[in-house]
Design a protein around this motif. Structure first.
Motif, mmCIF file in Angstrom:
data_model
loop_
_atom_site.group_PDB
_atom_site.id
_atom_site.type_symbol
_atom_site.label_atom_id
_atom_site.label_comp_id
_atom_site.label_asym_id
_atom_site.label_seq_id
_atom_site.Cartn_x
_atom_site.Cartn_y
_atom_site.Cartn_z
ATOM 1 N N THR A 122 2.416 82.176 27.363
ATOM 2 C CA THR A 122 3.763 82.265 27.944
ATOM 3 C C THR A 122 4.299 83.687 27.857
ATOM 4 O O THR A 122 4.867 84.220 28.822
ATOM 5 N N ILE A 123 4.101 84.311 26.707
ATOM 6 C CA ILE A 123 4.572 85.686 26.513
ATOM 7 C C ILE A 123 3.807 86.642 27.424
ATOM 8 O O ILE A 123 4.395 87.524 28.062
ATOM 9 N N MET A 124 2.493 86.455 27.504
ATOM 10 C CA MET A 124 1.688 87.317 28.359
ATOM 11 C C MET A 124 2.096 87.190 29.825
ATOM 12 O O MET A 124 2.149 88.178 30.565
ATOM 13 N N ALA A 125 2.394 85.971 30.248
ATOM 14 C CA ALA A 125 2.799 85.754 31.641
ATOM 15 C C ALA A 125 4.106 86.476 31.939
ATOM 16 O O ALA A 125 4.255 87.113 32.989
ATOM 17 N N MET A 126 5.057 86.399 31.017
ATOM 18 C CA MET A 126 6.335 87.081 31.219
ATOM 19 C C MET A 126 6.160 88.584 31.315
ATOM 20 O O MET A 126 6.673 89.233 32.224
ATOM 21 N N GLY A 155 -1.516 86.064 33.152
ATOM 22 C CA GLY A 155 -1.096 87.113 34.069
ATOM 23 C C GLY A 155 -1.028 86.619 35.504
ATOM 24 O O GLY A 155 -0.116 86.973 36.262
ATOM 25 N N ALA A 156 -2.003 85.765 35.883
ATOM 26 C CA ALA A 156 -2.011 85.220 37.244
ATOM 27 C C ALA A 156 -0.802 84.334 37.483
ATOM 28 O O ALA A 156 -0.144 84.419 38.534
ATOM 29 N N VAL A 157 -0.491 83.481 36.523
ATOM 30 C CA VAL A 157 0.672 82.601 36.659
ATOM 31 C C VAL A 157 1.953 83.430 36.734
ATOM 32 O O VAL A 157 2.850 83.144 37.533
ATOM 33 N N ALA A 216 -11.120 82.479 37.212
ATOM 34 C CA ALA A 216 -11.502 82.868 38.570
ATOM 35 C C ALA A 216 -10.506 82.387 39.610
ATOM 36 O O ALA A 216 -10.068 83.149 40.479
ATOM 37 N N TYR A 217 -10.128 81.121 39.525
ATOM 38 C CA TYR A 217 -9.355 80.541 40.617
ATOM 39 C C TYR A 217 -7.861 80.814 40.500
ATOM 40 O O TYR A 217 -7.173 80.922 41.524
ATOM 41 N N LEU A 218 -7.331 80.961 39.298
ATOM 42 C CA LEU A 218 -5.913 81.300 39.187
ATOM 43 C C LEU A 218 -5.669 82.765 39.516
ATOM 44 O O LEU A 218 -4.637 83.105 40.115
ATOM 45 N N THR A 219 -6.588 83.646 39.150
ATOM 46 C CA THR A 219 -6.403 85.048 39.542
ATOM 47 C C THR A 219 -6.524 85.201 41.054
ATOM 48 O O THR A 219 -5.796 85.991 41.674
ATOM 49 N N GLU A 220 -7.417 84.444 41.669
ATOM 50 C CA GLU A 220 -7.529 84.473 43.131
ATOM 51 C C GLU A 220 -6.286 83.864 43.773
ATOM 52 O O GLU A 220 -5.777 84.367 44.786
ATOM 53 N N LEU A 221 -5.782 82.798 43.186
ATOM 54 C CA LEU A 221 -4.566 82.171 43.687
ATOM 55 C C LEU A 221 -3.387 83.133 43.633
ATOM 56 O O LEU A 221 -2.570 83.201 44.547
ATOM 57 N N SER A 222 -3.318 83.909 42.557
ATOM 58 C CA SER A 222 -2.242 84.894 42.417
ATOM 59 C C SER A 222 -2.329 85.939 43.516
ATOM 60 O O SER A 222 -1.314 86.342 44.092
ATOM 61 N N ARG A 223 -3.541 86.383 43.817
ATOM 62 C CA ARG A 223 -3.707 87.371 44.894
ATOM 63 C C ARG A 223 -3.249 86.791 46.238
ATOM 64 O O ARG A 223 -2.573 87.471 47.009
ATOM 65 N N GLU A 224 -3.574 85.534 46.496
ATOM 66 C CA GLU A 224 -3.183 84.916 47.758
ATOM 67 C C GLU A 224 -1.670 84.777 47.872
ATOM 68 O O GLU A 224 -1.085 84.993 48.933
ATOM 69 N N GLN A 225 -1.014 84.428 46.779
ATOM 70 C CA GLN A 225 0.443 84.256 46.841
ATOM 71 C C GLN A 225 1.159 85.601 46.886
ATOM 72 O O GLN A 225 2.252 85.700 47.456
#
Length: 782
Positions: free
Chosen positions: A120-124, A313-315, A385-394
């Motif tokens: 959670t902290i890393m995402a923020m 980080g992706a989230v 793999a898939y959340l970092t790719e998802l982040s790039r798409e969004q």
């Protein structure tokens, strides 16, 4: 006799994928979790949804709401991104408040947070400033603290952990080399054990590492190398294998301090070179007894660790995209309406919002498993793999919504840096290409399949009893699963026994059907491709896609249940699951098309493919959800707060911004969010004016003219007019992009343009300030 002949035939034909020593350590690391349910062909959703679901405890929540939020007020992220210098006040704050110690037990001075809290902290922090976040992510990820915590000697724990907790030691992890990236086990870094003049065992190291985050500023390296011990001084043989040892900055022969320049936010990253660097053998993490155990250590910690930092980080990136795009779409008007009301824009907003919901569900579900003692390497690889790719798409979708405001760089561009930085996370710990095509299904097909690993081990050990038992089980599994698939396909999943949840049960039946097909196709692939599986990366990549999107759909539903089945969130869930099932369907189609040119492959590409297309998992019905899902991020309420999660947001006083001086100093996120708040506050007033215009009580005209007419006729009050004027003023300011003088643009006074050009009459324009002064274009000088 039959089983003996079959076993000998399979050994001779190398029918199962060959497993190297390093691959075996990776396969044996960690645990099988919900991925095993998907591979079984008969997932037990009730069991999955009964597992604990993590929430921050009071101590963790206080830290997130306190020090983390406070840290994000200590500096301007644009200034840090531009200068690449983190202010001393922020550096001191990190150490003082324990930001380096999340993994470290409290007994050694650490905060000892849960995986959920760390993530959670890393995402923020990553969504606020990627450069700053690396100072927090690296010390709290795979490296010195985690390895010493799990494998270190007592002396190493007593010495290093307290100093790592306070930031006295700032670590980095030296693994990647010019010739060893995704194939990390092939590192060339070499250490040779010897005895010095005093008879002490030491190691001489020679290595060249690159892409090492924090290397330019770190003072403690966890170095991975291949250990050679010609005299067997450590008792592990001449070639002990991959080892991890601690190397201190300033050690003779060690070169560090140079920077690479990463794309986007240029965080601290650089090379490390060692020429005849000598360390004591006692600096091996875990001491001499752990010589040669480095790869096992890394695989065991990566088994779950991949689900923490990079997915976080992706989230954070998806949340930031949702916050920015939703606010901007509400503030920005074209053709007399907010662009949030345009169907084309809504398609982008809906995807961003639903994927933010899905990504957070995936993050917490996996972290709940970690906090519950699981270490699932396949799921961790999928999430990375898939959340970092998802982040790039969004990020791309948000850029589409913000258009020019996302393209023009400067302090007021709040989405561009994230878009530019998106490839960074995708390349860390091995490019997503490798994670998708080699690791996910390559490990999953062997480790998560109910019988494949048992058979592979039995073949390698020439163990007939184990082989016979496992093969019987596999045959029974294939027959049962094939019959189940026929029934599931005939009824489109109606035969599946799943929990009854309003609005969700039909999706669970589809996911059960998908799992059955996935298990069937896995068996067909292992039989048809067998030992060549690692070479068929197109095929394994599509298998990875099908697995990943099933797991993310399940995670989305798990979140919905864990949060109490909030009915207004159901469209988000339905959109996200239908999106996921569409991805699974496409992956299945690609699998059927890539089986090969033998008889089974031809059947798959013709009869099987036709049947698959005739009865797809999901139809083209997602468009019906777009308007309602898009609106979830174009307003500020409890639902949008659930979607955006923990983000570092500025405090806003709209009345304060009535001052031109204060507004001129307000930049970036604060400027946009102030306009977003003001527009929402004026929505009721806008509606009054719109209704009056439709009733022909006032004439059509500019916003200002219609507001004045409405005020004159008593349709709105003076207070209403104040709200509307403020919204218009802040909205206009929020859509302005940054402007630079030549000196600012080139970074120096007295700019000389390309030969034959000069610049005339360019006014001195501040960042983001509109102006009316005439500007002459560059002209050719005769």
């Amino acid at each position: 006799m039959v089983f003996k002949a079959v076993m000998n035939g399979l050994i001779k034909a190398k029918a199962m994928p060959q497993i190297s020593a390093t691959e075996r350590q990776a396969l044996e690391a960690g645990t099988v979790w919900i991925d095993g349910q998907v591979f079984s062909g008969k997932p037990d959703f009730a069991k999955m949804f009964a597992e604990p679901y993590s929430k921050l405890n009071a101590r963790e929540r206080a830290f997130v709401d306190g020090p983390v939020q406070e840290l994000c007020t200590l500096f301007d992220p644009h200034e840090v991104a531009t200068t690449r210098v983190i202010p001393p006040a922020a550096i001191d704050f990190l150490a003082k408040k324990g930001f380096y110690s999340f993994l470290i037990p409290q007994a050694y001075g650490g905060l000892e947070f849960s995986a959920n809290a760390i993530s959670t902290i890393m995402a923020m922090l990553t969504s606020y400033s990627p450069l700053l976040s690396t100072l927090v992510v690296i010390p709290n990820s795979l490296g010195a603290a985690e390895l010493i915590k799990h494998y270190g000697t007592q002396g190493q724990k007593d010495h290093y952990l307290p100093k790592l907790a306070t930031g006295e030691y700032l670590p980095c992890f030296g693994l990647t080399e010019p010739t060893a990236g995704s194939d990390a086990a092939s590192i060339l870094a070499r250490g040779v054990a010897f005895k010095n003049a005093e008879g002490k065992v030491q190691i001489k190291l020679n290595f060249r590492k690159r892409y090492i985050t924090l290397a330019p500023v770190a003072n403690l390296i966890s170095l991975a190398f291949k250990l050679h011990d010609p005299q067997n001084l450590l008792g592990k043989g001449e070639d002990a294998g991959i080892t991890v040892a601690l190397v201190h900055r300033g050690t003779p022969g060690l070169e560090m301090g140079k920077h690479h320049q990463p794309i986007g936010d240029a965080f601290y990253n650089g090379p490390i070179v060692g020429n005849d660097v000598v360390i004591d053998a006692d600096e091996i993490i875990g001491g001499k007894e752990c010589a040669g155990q480095g790869w096992r250590m890394l695989m065991e910690q990566l088994a779950g660790g991949r689900a923490v930092s990079l997915p976080a980080g992706a989230v954070g990136g998806v949340r930031a995209a949702a916050a920015a795009a939703g606010a901007y779409a509400k503030v920005r008007q074209q053709f007399g309406m907010p662009i949030a009301e345009m169907e084309g824009v809504q398609e982008k907003l809906a995807e961003i919002a639903a994927m933010a919901y899905l990504a957070e569900g995936s993050r917490i579900y996996a972290l709940s498993a970690l906090d519950n003692g699981e270490q699932p390497p396949v799921v961790s690889a999928v999430w990375k793999a898939y959340l970092t790719e998802l982040s790039r798409e969004q990020a791309k979708n948000a850029m589409d919504v913000m258009a020019g405001a996302g393209v023009m760089q400067g302090p007021n561009n709040i989405i561009g840096r994230g878009y530019c930085s998106a490839p960074v996370a995708i390349t860390v710990e091995g490019a997503n290409i490798m994670t998708r095509s080699l690791i996910t299904f390559g490990q999953g097909a062997v480790r998560c399949h109910p019988y494949a690993f048992k058979i592979a081990n039995a073949l390698e050990a020439n163990d007939l009893p184990t082989f016979s038992s496992a093969l019987k089980g596999w045959i029974g599994h294939m027959v049962t699963n094939t019959l189940r698939l026929i029934g599931m396909t005939a009824t489109r999943g109606a035969l599946a026994s799943v929990p009854q949840i309003d609005g969700v049960t039909p999706y669970l039946k589809k996911l059960a059907w998908a799992s059955t097909r996935y298990a069937y196709l896995t068996d067909m692939a292992l039989i048809n491709v067998g030992g060549k599986l690692k070479a068929r990366q197109q095929l394994t990549g599509h298998f990875a896609d099908a697995l990943a999107w099933q797991l993310m759909a399940i995670s989305t539903i798990r979140r919905y249940i864990a949060e109490g089945e909030i009915k207004e969130d159901l469209p988000l869930v339905q959109y996200a699951v239908e999106y996921s099932l569409e991805k699974v369907q496409r992956a299945f189609e690609a699998i059927y098309a890539n089986f090969g040119n033998n008889l089974l492959g031809k059947w798959m590409r013709t009869v099987g493919y036709f049947g698959l297309r005739m009865s797809p998992l999901v139809g083209a019905s997602r468009d019906r959800l777009v308007p309602v899902v898009a609106k979830t991020i174009t307003k500020t309420d409890a639902q949008s707060a659930r979607i955006l999660g923990d983000l570092a947001m500025p405090k806003i006083d709209l009345a304060e911004l009535d001052s031109d001086e204060v507004l001129a100093r307000t930049k970036g996120v604060k400027r946009l969010m102030a306009a977003f708040q003001a527009v929402q506050a004026a929505d009721v007033v806008q509606m009054k004016i719109l209704q009056a215009r439709r009733a022909k009580l006032i004439d059509k005209g500019s916003v200002q003219d219609m507001a004045a007419a409405a005020l004159a006729k008593g349709i709105i009050t003076a207070a209403d007019k104040v709200l509307l004027d403020r919204a218009n003023r802040l909205s206009l300011e929020a859509i302005m992009v940054d402007e630079f003088t030549p000196a600012e643009f080139f970074g120096k006074e007295g700019v000389t343009y390309a030969p034959g050009f000069e610049c005339a009459n360019v006014p001195n324009v501040g960042h983001g300030v509109a102006h009316d002064a005439p500007v002459e274009k560059l002209r050719v000088v005769a």
